[in-house]
Design an enzyme around this catalytic site. Structure first.
Site, PDB file in Angstrom:
ATOM      1  N   PHE A   1       0.836  -1.192   0.000  1.00 19.28           N
ATOM      2  CA  PHE A   1       0.000   0.000   0.000  1.00 19.28           C
ATOM      3  C   PHE A   1       0.877   1.250   0.000  1.00 19.28           C
ATOM      4  O   PHE A   1       1.857   1.336   0.738  1.00 19.28           O
ATOM      5  CB  PHE A   1      -0.890  -0.009   1.253  1.00 19.28           C
TER       6      PHE A   1
ATOM      7  N   ASN B   1      -2.906   2.289  10.407  1.00 22.81           N
ATOM      8  CA  ASN B   1      -3.603   2.656   9.175  1.00 22.81           C
ATOM      9  C   ASN B   1      -4.054   1.349   8.531  1.00 22.81           C
ATOM     10  O   ASN B   1      -3.372   0.810   7.658  1.00 22.81           O
ATOM     11  CB  ASN B   1      -2.679   3.445   8.247  1.00 22.81           C
ATOM     12  N   PRO B   2      -5.203   0.816   8.978  1.00 23.39           N
ATOM     13  CA  PRO B   2      -5.623  -0.519   8.551  1.00 23.39           C
ATOM     14  C   PRO B   2      -6.380  -0.468   7.223  1.00 23.39           C
ATOM     15  O   PRO B   2      -6.721   0.615   6.730  1.00 23.39           O
ATOM     16  CB  PRO B   2      -6.577  -0.928   9.681  1.00 23.39           C
TER      17      PRO B   2
END
Length: 301
Positions: free
Chosen positions: A92, A194-195
């Site tokens: 990500f 920050n899932p």
């Protein structure tokens, strides 16, 4: 062939990206040009003329960016705080919004000597490494479930150590595991996360839908599948007066604070907005245990 004006090449590239629907065409072109030339974006005006090969290379990068390949995949880097991270397929890409969570977390550590910090769902290691960079006295632990993302985090962590930064301890683990980081239970000053939090089926830009790993973006039907575990894990790990900060979807302005408030040991729950005024992350503090009651005994006669 004679050298060519960089300004004209940038203007043409901006037109191409604008036509392709890229949100910030001028910024992206300038960052790509700076990457090619090995200079800071603010120094581009000091490079009036470039070789034709540079123009051709810029045109190729712009073509790929117009196809919505993420800017960070083209440059190979992303930043958070004062840290530059290697990123690419399989991990990500950190977003600008997370900078606000990082700044809040750093502020929460003021006055705490040698803090213990945990970054859950660390991905590229962005939050963990930015906090370790800003607080060299901190013991920073980072957890990631996905093997590919963990390899990116390890690469970034090793690079920071070579640069003289504080080492970050990496763990392969799942926030849903009830025994995760059991040795740190009740000892952590700050938990950040920050899932994956986008509700399944939500339309996302091509840069996200076609390039970010789906398991790092989508968080179940309501987007809260992982967040629920994060809240429980944080409540277990935090020491009294420790803090937790969790990034979330802009539709979660009420639900994530509610999840935090549902834990009796978590108080001072607050919602925080991003630069556009949208709900973006929630924070809470672990309560201190009540002081034992003093029992006064009457003096013996």
């Amino acid at each position: 062939m004679s050298r060519q004006p960089l300004r004209l090449a940038i203007l043409e590239a901006e037109r191409v990206l604008s036509s392709a629907g890229v949100a910030s065409p001028r910024t992206d072109v300038e960052l790509l040009a700076a990457h090619l030339l090995g200079v800071e974006r603010t120094k581009l005006m000091m490079v009036p003329l470039v070789d034709p090969a540079v123009v051709e290379a810029l045109q190729e990068l712009v073509r790929r960016r117009a196809a919505r390949v993420p800017l960070q995949h083209l440059t190979g880097t992303a930043t958070l705080g004062n840290v530059t991270l290697a990123v690419g397929p399989g991990v990500f890409v950190p977003r600008l919004e997370t900078e606000l969570l990082f700044e809040w977390g750093l502020a929460s550590l003021e006055g705490v000597d040698n803090p213990v910090v945990v970054d859950l769902c660390t991905g590229s290691g962005a939050l963990a490494l930015a906090l370790a960079n800003a607080r060299p006295d901190a013991a920073v632990h980072a957890v990631e479930k996905d093997a590919t993302a963990l390899s990116w985090a390890r690469r970034n962590a090793e690079e920071r150590v070579r640069s003289g930064d504080t080492p970050v301890r990496l763990y392969a683990g799942d926030v849903a595991e009830p025994t995760l980081l059991l040795e740190l239970e009740g000892l952590v000053d700050l938990v950040v996360c920050n899932p994956p939090y986008v509700p399944d089926g939500t339309p996302v830009p091509p840069e996200v839908g076609e390039h970010d790993p789906g398991e790092a973006v989508f968080g179940g039907r309501d987007g809260l599948d992982v967040v629920r575990h994060v809240v429980g894990c944080a409540a277990r790990l935090l020491r009294p007066d420790g803090y937790v900060a969790v990034e979330h979807d802009d539709t979660h302005g009420g639900s994530v604070p509610a999840l935090l408030s549902a834990r009796r040991v978590l108080t001072a729950v607050e919602e925080h907005t991003d630069l556009a005024g949208r709900p973006r992350f929630a924070t809470a503090r672990r309560t201190a245990p009540p002081r034992p009651r003093m029992v006064m005994h009457a003096p013996e006669r």
